[in-house]
Design a protein around this motif. Structure first.
Motif, mmCIF file in Angstrom:
data_model
loop_
_atom_site.group_PDB
_atom_site.id
_atom_site.type_symbol
_atom_site.label_atom_id
_atom_site.label_comp_id
_atom_site.label_asym_id
_atom_site.label_seq_id
_atom_site.Cartn_x
_atom_site.Cartn_y
_atom_site.Cartn_z
ATOM 1 N N PHE A 16 8.140 5.898 7.869
ATOM 2 C CA PHE A 16 8.607 4.539 7.596
ATOM 3 C C PHE A 16 9.479 4.472 6.349
ATOM 4 O O PHE A 16 9.456 5.357 5.500
ATOM 5 C CB PHE A 16 7.417 3.596 7.428
ATOM 6 C CG PHE A 16 6.598 3.446 8.684
ATOM 7 C CD1 PHE A 16 6.999 2.592 9.702
ATOM 8 C CD2 PHE A 16 5.425 4.173 8.859
ATOM 9 C CE1 PHE A 16 6.254 2.452 10.861
ATOM 10 C CE2 PHE A 16 4.665 4.031 10.014
ATOM 11 C CZ PHE A 16 5.080 3.168 11.008
ATOM 12 N N GLN A 17 10.173 3.346 6.241
ATOM 13 C CA GLN A 17 11.075 3.136 5.109
ATOM 14 C C GLN A 17 10.336 3.026 3.785
ATOM 15 O O GLN A 17 10.710 3.656 2.805
ATOM 16 C CB GLN A 17 11.869 1.845 5.344
ATOM 17 C CG GLN A 17 12.695 1.440 4.142
ATOM 18 C CD GLN A 17 13.542 0.215 4.427
ATOM 19 O OE1 GLN A 17 13.707 -0.192 5.560
ATOM 20 N NE2 GLN A 17 14.098 -0.363 3.397
ATOM 21 N N ASP A 18 9.303 2.197 3.762
ATOM 22 C CA ASP A 18 8.622 1.928 2.500
ATOM 23 C C ASP A 18 7.360 2.773 2.432
ATOM 24 O O ASP A 18 6.364 2.459 3.063
ATOM 25 C CB ASP A 18 8.267 0.441 2.408
ATOM 26 C CG ASP A 18 7.573 0.123 1.082
ATOM 27 O OD1 ASP A 18 7.155 1.057 0.378
ATOM 28 O OD2 ASP A 18 7.439 -1.073 0.765
ATOM 29 N N PRO A 19 7.398 3.857 1.641
ATOM 30 C CA PRO A 19 6.256 4.762 1.648
ATOM 31 C C PRO A 19 5.004 4.141 1.026
ATOM 32 O O PRO A 19 3.909 4.636 1.229
ATOM 33 C CB PRO A 19 6.737 5.956 0.825
ATOM 34 C CG PRO A 19 7.874 5.468 0.022
ATOM 35 C CD PRO A 19 8.471 4.298 0.741
ATOM 36 N N TYR A 20 5.168 3.029 0.298
ATOM 37 C CA TYR A 20 3.983 2.423 -0.298
ATOM 38 C C TYR A 20 3.268 1.549 0.729
ATOM 39 O O TYR A 20 2.068 1.632 0.921
ATOM 40 C CB TYR A 20 4.348 1.609 -1.532
ATOM 41 C CG TYR A 20 3.120 1.281 -2.353
ATOM 42 C CD1 TYR A 20 2.339 2.314 -2.869
ATOM 43 C CD2 TYR A 20 2.719 -0.029 -2.582
ATOM 44 C CE1 TYR A 20 1.199 2.045 -3.607
ATOM 45 C CE2 TYR A 20 1.586 -0.304 -3.324
ATOM 46 C CZ TYR A 20 0.826 0.735 -3.833
ATOM 47 O OH TYR A 20 -0.303 0.469 -4.554
ATOM 48 N N ALA A 21 4.037 0.726 1.429
ATOM 49 C CA ALA A 21 3.445 -0.158 2.432
ATOM 50 C C ALA A 21 2.806 0.642 3.567
ATOM 51 O O ALA A 21 1.865 0.184 4.206
ATOM 52 C CB ALA A 21 4.515 -1.089 3.000
ATOM 53 N N ALA A 22 3.326 1.857 3.800
ATOM 54 C CA ALA A 22 2.837 2.643 4.931
ATOM 55 C C ALA A 22 1.538 3.391 4.619
ATOM 56 O O ALA A 22 0.896 3.919 5.520
ATOM 57 C CB ALA A 22 3.912 3.635 5.364
ATOM 58 N N LEU A 23 1.155 3.461 3.333
ATOM 59 C CA LEU A 23 -0.054 4.199 2.960
ATOM 60 C C LEU A 23 -1.151 3.223 2.548
ATOM 61 O O LEU A 23 -0.909 2.301 1.779
ATOM 62 C CB LEU A 23 0.240 5.150 1.782
ATOM 63 C CG LEU A 23 1.401 6.140 1.975
ATOM 64 C CD1 LEU A 23 1.630 6.941 0.695
ATOM 65 C CD2 LEU A 23 1.146 7.075 3.148
ATOM 66 N N ASP A 24 -2.363 3.425 3.039
ATOM 67 C CA ASP A 24 -3.480 2.541 2.695
ATOM 68 C C ASP A 24 -3.899 2.801 1.250
ATOM 69 O O ASP A 24 -4.334 3.906 0.914
ATOM 70 C CB ASP A 24 -4.649 2.834 3.646
ATOM 71 C CG ASP A 24 -5.810 1.862 3.432
ATOM 72 O OD1 ASP A 24 -5.957 1.324 2.314
ATOM 73 O OD2 ASP A 24 -6.577 1.657 4.390
ATOM 74 N N PRO A 25 -3.790 1.782 0.373
ATOM 75 C CA PRO A 25 -4.065 2.004 -1.061
ATOM 76 C C PRO A 25 -5.513 2.373 -1.350
ATOM 77 O O PRO A 25 -5.812 2.921 -2.403
ATOM 78 C CB PRO A 25 -3.707 0.664 -1.708
ATOM 79 C CG PRO A 25 -3.752 -0.342 -0.610
ATOM 80 C CD PRO A 25 -3.403 0.392 0.657
#
Length: 328
Positions: A101-110
């Protein structure tokens, strides 16, 4: 494996999104996000799908993996008709097709550690023992250039470029053959973009991966793409091998996209004029050629008849009434 083997075949793909208009939602309008496109991706190549935001390129990528369901058309992957598969069959097929995905932060569960994030697809597909999965996670981290200590850390402890490496490791976990990379560097600093692109190329060479690389920027895919498809308002307007697109762009829209690529020489004159006029949307696309409202060369027929995508020379396809009228 034959080099020219077709891995992905897309025929007349359409995806319309319904919008309700008015208080009672009586008028149905639809956004024609993808409006009848066909293309083939050969095994081992990087097929770049390029266009401005809103052109339908992300929708196309998600339809290929059936993350969203196409309205109509056909998608074949390694000879299998994806749209005929039920949910369980499609889930099994996802081992072979993954997305970055484009946004690697939004795609990973924090709330998950990096180890858990990368291991999750292995668990979903019941891959190996716990120990084998841990070992696989370490191996994947090494492949994307991260330290094995990362296993116990959380996404917020990493930079954007490192998070994208984690997303890539997760996508690679099950050894897929095909990866949709949806704007994988556009959220990253320019200094980091080249590193991630080099990583994607190295991984492609090592594993024989096939990519659909989605981007709004022709400069980003210039050294990566085998072939480039240019998309405008749900349609493909030009498809050609990389060198042809950059040296001999035929469609006025491709020329526009190339003229907005930064020129390294500050004294270089811009040869092509940027078209004026309002940018239309896929909610209400123009008649005829969808680009005619912005095209400096538009003829009367461009407003009325939609140009078909035709092969003007071997492997170079263009949808433009002017090609042949010689508008250069």
């Amino acid at each position: 494996m034959r080099e020219d083997e077709k891995l992905v075949e897309v025929i007349e793909l359409k995806k319309y999104f319904a919008l309700r208009k008015g208080l009672l939602g009586t008028q149905r309008q639809s956004v024609r996000a993808v409006d009848g496109i066909s293309f083939t991706i050969h095994r081992g190549e990087t097929f770049a799908l390029v266009g401005e935001s809103g052109c339908g390129k992300t929708t196309t990528g998600r339809c290929l993996l059936r993350l969203i369901e196409p309205t109509s058309g056909s998608i074949r992957f390694a000879g299998t008709d994806l749209l005929s598969l039920n949910r369980a069959e499609m889930r099994a097929m996802r081992r072979h097709m993954q997305i970055i995905f484009q946004d690697p932060y939004a795609a990973l569960d924090p709330r998950m550690t990096i180890g858990q994030i990368i291991e999750e697809p292995l668990q979903i597909h019941r891959w190996g023992t716990k120990a084998e999965r841990r070992e696989r996670v370490r191996q994947l981290l090494a492949e994307v250039g991260l330290d094995s200590d990362a296993i116990h850390q959380y996404p917020h402890e990493f930079s954007g470029g490192q998070r994208q490496r984690i997303g890539i490791a997760r996508a690679l976990a099950l050894n897929p053959t095909f990866i949709v990379a949806d704007e994988p560097v556009s959220a990253l600093d320019v200094s980091v973009q080249a590193q991630i692109i080099n990583l994607l190329q190295d991984l492609q060479d090592q594993h024989g991966l096939t990519y659909l690389f989605i981007s709004h920027d022709l400069a980003v895919v210039q050294h990566l793409a085998t072939r480039v498809a240019v998309m405008y308002l749900g349609k493909l307007v030009e498809v050609a091998p990389r060198s042809e697109i950059y040296r001999h762009p035929q469609h006025p829209y491709t020329q526009l996209l190339l003229s907005s690529v930064p020129v390294p020489d500050p004294d270089a004159r811009r040869e092509r004029e940027l078209p004026r006029g309002e940018i239309p949307t896929a909610l209400n696309p123009p008649s005829g050629c969808r680009f005619h409202t912005r095209c400096p060369y538009a003829l009367p027929e461009c407003r009325e008849q939609e140009p078909p995508l035709i092969e003007i020379q071997r492997h170079h396809w263009v949808a433009c009434h002017l090609v042949g009228h010689n508008h250069h």
